[in-house]
Scaffold this motif. Structure first.
Motif, PDB file in Angstrom:
ATOM      1  N   ARG A 180      -7.274  19.130   1.664  1.00 32.16           N
ATOM      2  CA  ARG A 180      -8.455  19.984   1.847  1.00 32.16           C
ATOM      3  C   ARG A 180      -9.507  19.338   2.738  1.00 32.16           C
ATOM      4  N   ILE A 181      -9.528  18.020   2.760  1.00 36.38           N
ATOM      5  CA  ILE A 181     -10.520  17.331   3.602  1.00 36.38           C
ATOM      6  C   ILE A 181      -9.847  16.671   4.812  1.00 36.38           C
ATOM      7  N   GLY A 182      -8.587  17.018   5.056  1.00 29.54           N
ATOM      8  CA  GLY A 182      -7.902  16.514   6.244  1.00 29.54           C
ATOM      9  C   GLY A 182      -7.254  15.159   6.081  1.00 29.54           C
ATOM     10  N   PHE A 183      -7.219  14.630   4.837  1.00 28.96           N
ATOM     11  CA  PHE A 183      -6.607  13.319   4.601  1.00 28.96           C
ATOM     12  C   PHE A 183      -5.133  13.533   4.270  1.00 28.96           C
ATOM     13  N   ASP A 184      -4.266  13.457   5.297  1.00 29.99           N
ATOM     14  CA  ASP A 184      -2.842  13.699   5.113  1.00 29.99           C
ATOM     15  C   ASP A 184      -2.063  12.395   5.258  1.00 29.99           C
ATOM     16  N   PHE A 185      -0.730  12.489   5.209  1.00 27.75           N
ATOM     17  CA  PHE A 185       0.108  11.299   5.290  1.00 27.75           C
ATOM     18  C   PHE A 185      -0.091  10.549   6.606  1.00 27.75           C
ATOM     19  N   ALA A 186      -0.163  11.284   7.716  1.00 23.73           N
ATOM     20  CA  ALA A 186      -0.295  10.642   9.023  1.00 23.73           C
ATOM     21  C   ALA A 186      -1.595   9.855   9.127  1.00 23.73           C
ATOM     22  N   LEU A 187      -2.712  10.470   8.673  1.00 19.45           N
ATOM     23  CA  LEU A 187      -4.006   9.783   8.716  1.00 19.45           C
ATOM     24  C   LEU A 187      -3.991   8.576   7.783  1.00 19.45           C
ATOM     25  N   GLY A 188      -3.384   8.739   6.610  1.00 16.70           N
ATOM     26  CA  GLY A 188      -3.296   7.621   5.676  1.00 16.70           C
ATOM     27  C   GLY A 188      -2.513   6.456   6.246  1.00 16.70           C
ATOM     28  N   LEU A 189      -1.426   6.770   6.954  1.00 17.52           N
ATOM     29  CA  LEU A 189      -0.620   5.714   7.572  1.00 17.52           C
ATOM     30  C   LEU A 189      -1.417   4.942   8.617  1.00 17.52           C
ATOM     31  N   ARG A 190      -2.193   5.670   9.415  1.00 14.45           N
ATOM     32  CA  ARG A 190      -3.018   4.979  10.415  1.00 14.45           C
ATOM     33  C   ARG A 190      -4.015   4.041   9.744  1.00 14.45           C
ATOM     34  N   SER A 191      -4.623   4.527   8.664  1.00 15.86           N
ATOM     35  CA  SER A 191      -5.615   3.713   7.950  1.00 15.86           C
ATOM     36  C   SER A 191      -4.974   2.499   7.294  1.00 15.86           C
ATOM     37  N   MET A 192      -3.745   2.675   6.788  1.00 16.88           N
ATOM     38  CA  MET A 192      -3.034   1.562   6.144  1.00 16.88           C
ATOM     39  C   MET A 192      -2.924   0.351   7.068  1.00 16.88           C
ATOM     40  N   LEU A 193      -2.615   0.611   8.327  1.00 17.28           N
ATOM     41  CA  LEU A 193      -2.339  -0.480   9.262  1.00 17.28           C
ATOM     42  C   LEU A 193      -3.542  -1.387   9.463  1.00 17.28           C
ATOM     43  N   ARG A 194      -4.742  -0.872   9.202  1.00  9.67           N
ATOM     44  CA  ARG A 194      -5.955  -1.688   9.352  1.00  9.67           C
ATOM     45  C   ARG A 194      -6.169  -2.614   8.148  1.00  9.67           C
ATOM     46  N   HIS A 195      -5.338  -2.458   7.104  1.00 10.22           N
ATOM     47  CA  HIS A 195      -5.510  -3.265   5.889  1.00 10.22           C
ATOM     48  C   HIS A 195      -4.425  -4.329   5.744  1.00 10.22           C
TER      49      HIS A 195
ATOM     50  N   PRO B  71      -1.010  -4.575   5.677  1.00  9.32           N
ATOM     51  CA  PRO B  71       0.023  -4.521   4.624  1.00  9.32           C
ATOM     52  C   PRO B  71       1.316  -5.208   5.064  1.00  9.32           C
ATOM     53  N   ASP B  72       2.078  -5.686   4.098  1.00  6.87           N
ATOM     54  CA  ASP B  72       3.429  -6.170   4.362  1.00  6.87           C
ATOM     55  C   ASP B  72       4.445  -5.061   4.080  1.00  6.87           C
ATOM     56  N   ILE B  73       4.162  -4.285   3.029  1.00  6.67           N
ATOM     57  CA  ILE B  73       5.083  -3.229   2.592  1.00  6.67           C
ATOM     58  C   ILE B  73       4.291  -1.934   2.445  1.00  6.67           C
ATOM     59  N   MET B  74       4.864  -0.838   2.927  1.00  4.41           N
ATOM     60  CA  MET B  74       4.187   0.455   2.876  1.00  4.41           C
ATOM     61  C   MET B  74       5.145   1.497   2.278  1.00  4.41           C
ATOM     62  N   MET B  75       4.581   2.407   1.502  1.00  2.60           N
ATOM     63  CA  MET B  75       5.385   3.514   0.987  1.00  2.60           C
ATOM     64  C   MET B  75       4.693   4.827   1.319  1.00  2.60           C
ATOM     65  N   VAL B  76       5.434   5.738   1.919  1.00  2.00           N
ATOM     66  CA  VAL B  76       4.941   7.080   2.221  1.00  2.00           C
ATOM     67  C   VAL B  76       5.645   8.033   1.260  1.00  2.00           C
TER      68      VAL B  76
ATOM     69  N   ILE C 159       0.865  -1.195   0.000  1.00  2.00           N
ATOM     70  CA  ILE C 159       0.000   0.000   0.000  1.00  2.00           C
ATOM     71  C   ILE C 159       0.896   1.237   0.000  1.00  2.00           C
ATOM     72  N   THR C 160       0.505   2.233  -0.764  1.00  2.00           N
ATOM     73  CA  THR C 160       1.252   3.495  -0.788  1.00  2.00           C
ATOM     74  C   THR C 160       0.313   4.655  -0.497  1.00  2.00           C
ATOM     75  N   ILE C 161       0.872   5.726   0.041  1.00  2.00           N
ATOM     76  CA  ILE C 161       0.154   6.993   0.148  1.00  2.00           C
ATOM     77  C   ILE C 161       1.065   8.064  -0.424  1.00  2.00           C
ATOM     78  N   GLU C 162       0.568   8.811  -1.406  1.00  2.00           N
ATOM     79  CA  GLU C 162       1.426   9.700  -2.182  1.00  2.00           C
ATOM     80  C   GLU C 162       0.753  11.054  -2.395  1.00  2.00           C
ATOM     81  N   ASP C 163       1.569  12.022  -2.756  1.00  2.00           N
ATOM     82  CA  ASP C 163       1.057  13.364  -3.069  1.00  2.00           C
ATOM     83  C   ASP C 163       1.932  14.008  -4.134  1.00  2.00           C
ATOM     84  N   PRO C 164       1.556  13.875  -5.418  1.00  2.00           N
ATOM     85  CA  PRO C 164       0.435  13.097  -5.942  1.00  2.00           C
ATOM     86  C   PRO C 164       0.892  11.693  -6.334  1.00  2.00           C
ATOM     87  N   ILE C 165      -0.067  10.870  -6.816  1.00  2.00           N
ATOM     88  CA  ILE C 165       0.289   9.572  -7.377  1.00  2.00           C
ATOM     89  C   ILE C 165       0.856   9.830  -8.773  1.00  2.00           C
ATOM     90  N   GLU C 166       2.162   9.632  -8.929  1.00  2.00           N
ATOM     91  CA  GLU C 166       2.803   9.970 -10.208  1.00  2.00           C
ATOM     92  C   GLU C 166       2.573   8.874 -11.245  1.00  2.00           C
TER      93      GLU C 166
END
Length: 582
Positions: A371-386, A388-393, A350-357
């Protein structure tokens, strides 16, 4: 028809073709509906220059390289761009009351008559290649000059146009005319950039001009454009906004958007950013190729031992791997190549990017939405519930994101991210500066990898050479082991825009977090001490990695010095070591 047959005989006489090749060229010209002159170079039987020199000799006319000639400005001003572009010629000079024009088909009597008719004067033709005409026309008149002239022909004066905004342009010129012309100009800018293999387009308004620049292999080049294009700045920006689904009425705030483009077999994503300035909105367009992006780790520029070391990092079950460097140094490409290698059916990525290139098949990618409060930190927290074996920030920018990334690695995940630092050892200082505890950094870091992109020597015009001794001294090379080096440089040709460079590769500085480095991190040792320890353990600095590429003939000393001057010169002063290990 007889002239064409005689020309074919001339090709045989001059050795451009033999009878078998001539028959193949005729068949290919008939099949494709193109001229024999164009087909011969495409089939590889002779160079374009050789073909058109033969044509010039047959017609008893001079042959010229139009783009390399010093053409007087007065000659260019007397010939409208729309005429030169439409009829495919370049005005060269005035001679005895006649206008000398370069054409690629002097056997076309109708074309020469049409040029005489529209210019209302006597002409003397000379011969050049079609690509020379295209190149010279862009240089003399500027990109899209014929389009601009067509719009201006419906205006009383340029001065009255400069005060109009987009809506006024539309009402005065007629919506259909302005739309069609501006669309054509924007398309020309985009197509030229893609054909030139540019990575960015910069459209920048100033008080009296609109500057267009392309970034090619990391260097900015100004694109010749007609001076009158300044009057269409608002219309051009509005057209780009429409293509990128932006708000064309909002001119006070920055905006971002995306344009999908297909050109031939290529698929491109154009990432658009618009900023308000004193003289209007400025536009940056990042060109991302969906097809050329997917490089393997072997293609990035890793030296063999560095590649073995990096592949060993990828086998780790958990920890953090950071890639550092300034904007545009290829960090994301390195991370994507790593994820591509790790992307297997038995792993969740799973990756979280700004933007997805780039979109990677089989990998879950998330886009940051501030703009809606979905930042890297929030994305990382959400990732852990899915699970993942590998994560990219995409990038670690603040303490919260850094802390979440580190805690994720502590719970059994392999985490990749980027950081803006000058060198590999600086990653430690940067994380501590963000507020991360040193013991957490020491516990989780696998490696920090600094990188830069250097331009490659053009393979079409490369030649061996001996570098000047003063350049070697400035580079800091120890004058031993040079007999194994293969120094090459580019002479400059059409393929490399006469720069001597074509394409880029990465140079790397890989800091492994061994026991000694972890201990130094824990006690907050300065970055210079950590770097010195890394070098003792075999780490190459960026400049040393660049030197290896120079010795292999892939790049030049000057190019490595250009991209590493901000790092290794300072390091040499601080560490007292100004030599590069060979």
């Amino acid at each position: 028809m007889l002239a064409r047959k005689a020309l074919e005989t001339q090709f045989l006489t001059d050795g451009i073709l033999d009878k078998e090749k001539l028959e193949r060229a005729r068949a290919e010209a008939l099949r494709t509906g193109t001229s024999l002159l164009e087909v011969i170079p495409l089939l590889g039987y002779a160079t374009s220059e050789a073909v058109y020199r033969c044509l010039a000799a047959y017609c008893q006319l001079p042959f010229v390289l139009a783009s390399k000639m010093d053409i007087p400005e007065t000659v260019v001003k007397n010939v409208p761009a729309r005429f030169a572009t439409h009829y495919g010629f370049v005005p060269i000079a005035e001679k005895n009351g006649a206008l000398v024009v370069a054409v690629s088909d002097p056997l076309n009597a109708q074309l020469l008559d049409d040029i005489r008719l529209v210019l209302k004067r006597r002409i003397e033709p000379v011969v050049t290649m079609p690509e020379e005409i295209e190149r010279a026309t862009k240089t003399l008149y500027g990109l899209g000059a014929d389009t601009v002239e067509r719009i201006l022909s419906e205006q009383d004066s340029v001065a009255s146009l400069l005060s109009l905004d987009t809506q006024q342009l539309g009402s005065d010129l007629g919506d259909e005319n302005i739309d069609a012309s501006i669309i054509k100009f924007v398309n020309e800018v985009l197509m030229e950039a893609i054909h030139s293999e540019a990575t960015d387009i910069h459209i920048e308004p100033f008080e009296d001009l609109l500057r267009v620049r392309y970034r090619i292999d990391g260097i900015l080049y100004q694109v010749p454009t007609p001076a009158t294009i300044r009057g269409f700045q608002s219309a051009i920006v509005s057209r780009i906004k429409i293509m990128a689904n932006m708000n064309i009425a909002e001119k006070r705030l920055p905006q971002d958007g995306k344009i999908p483009v297909s050109l031939g077999d290529g698929q491109y994503d154009l990432r658009v950013s618009v900023l308000p300035t004193v003289f209007g909105e400025t536009v940056n367009i990042r060109i991302l190729s969906r097809t050329s992006m997917f490089l393997t780790l072997d293609q990035l520029g890793f030296l063999p031992d560095d590649l073995l070391q990096f592949n060993a990092f990828l086998t780790k079950p958990h920890g953090i791997i950071l890639v550092t460097g300034p904007t545009g140094s290829g960090k994301t490409t390195t991370l994507y190549a790593s994820l591509n290698k790790l992307n297997k059916v038995d792993r969740k990525v799973i990756t979280i990017e700004d933007p997805i290139e780039y979109q990677l098949k089989g990998i879950t990618q998330m886009q940051v939405q501030p703009r809606i409060g979905f930042d890297f930190a929030l994305g990382l927290r959400s990732m852990l519930r899915h699970d993942p074996d590998i994560m990219m920030v995409g990038e670690i920018r603040d303490f919260e994101t850094a802390e979440m990334a580190i805690r994720s690695s502590l719970t059994g995940h392999l985490v990749f991210s980027t950081l803006h630092t000058n060198d590999a050892a600086g990653a430690v200082t940067r994380l501590v500066d963000m507020g991360v505890e040193p013991f957490l950094i020491a516990s989780t870091m696998i490696a920090a990898i600094a990188q830069r992109l250097v331009r490659c020597v053009c393979v079409k015009c490369s030649e061996p050479y001996e570098p000047d001794a003063s350049v070697l001294r400035e580079f800091g090379v120890t004058l031993t082991g040079l007999e194994t080096a293969t120094f090459r440089r580019g002479r400059g040709c059409d393929a490399c825009r006469h720069t001597g460079y074509k394409g880029r590769i990465a140079i790397y500085e890989i800091l492994t977090f061994s026991g000694n480095v972890k201990e130094m991190t824990y006690r907050r040792a300065p970055a210079t001490e950590i770097k010195r320890k890394g070098r003792e353990q075999g780490m190459r600095t960026l400049r040393e990695s660049g030197w290896q590429q120079v010795c292999l003939g892939r790049t030049t000393l000057e190019e490595v010095m250009r991209v590493t001057s901000d790092v290794d010169v300072l390091d040499a002063i601080e560490t007292g070591d100004a030599s590069v290990q060979v």
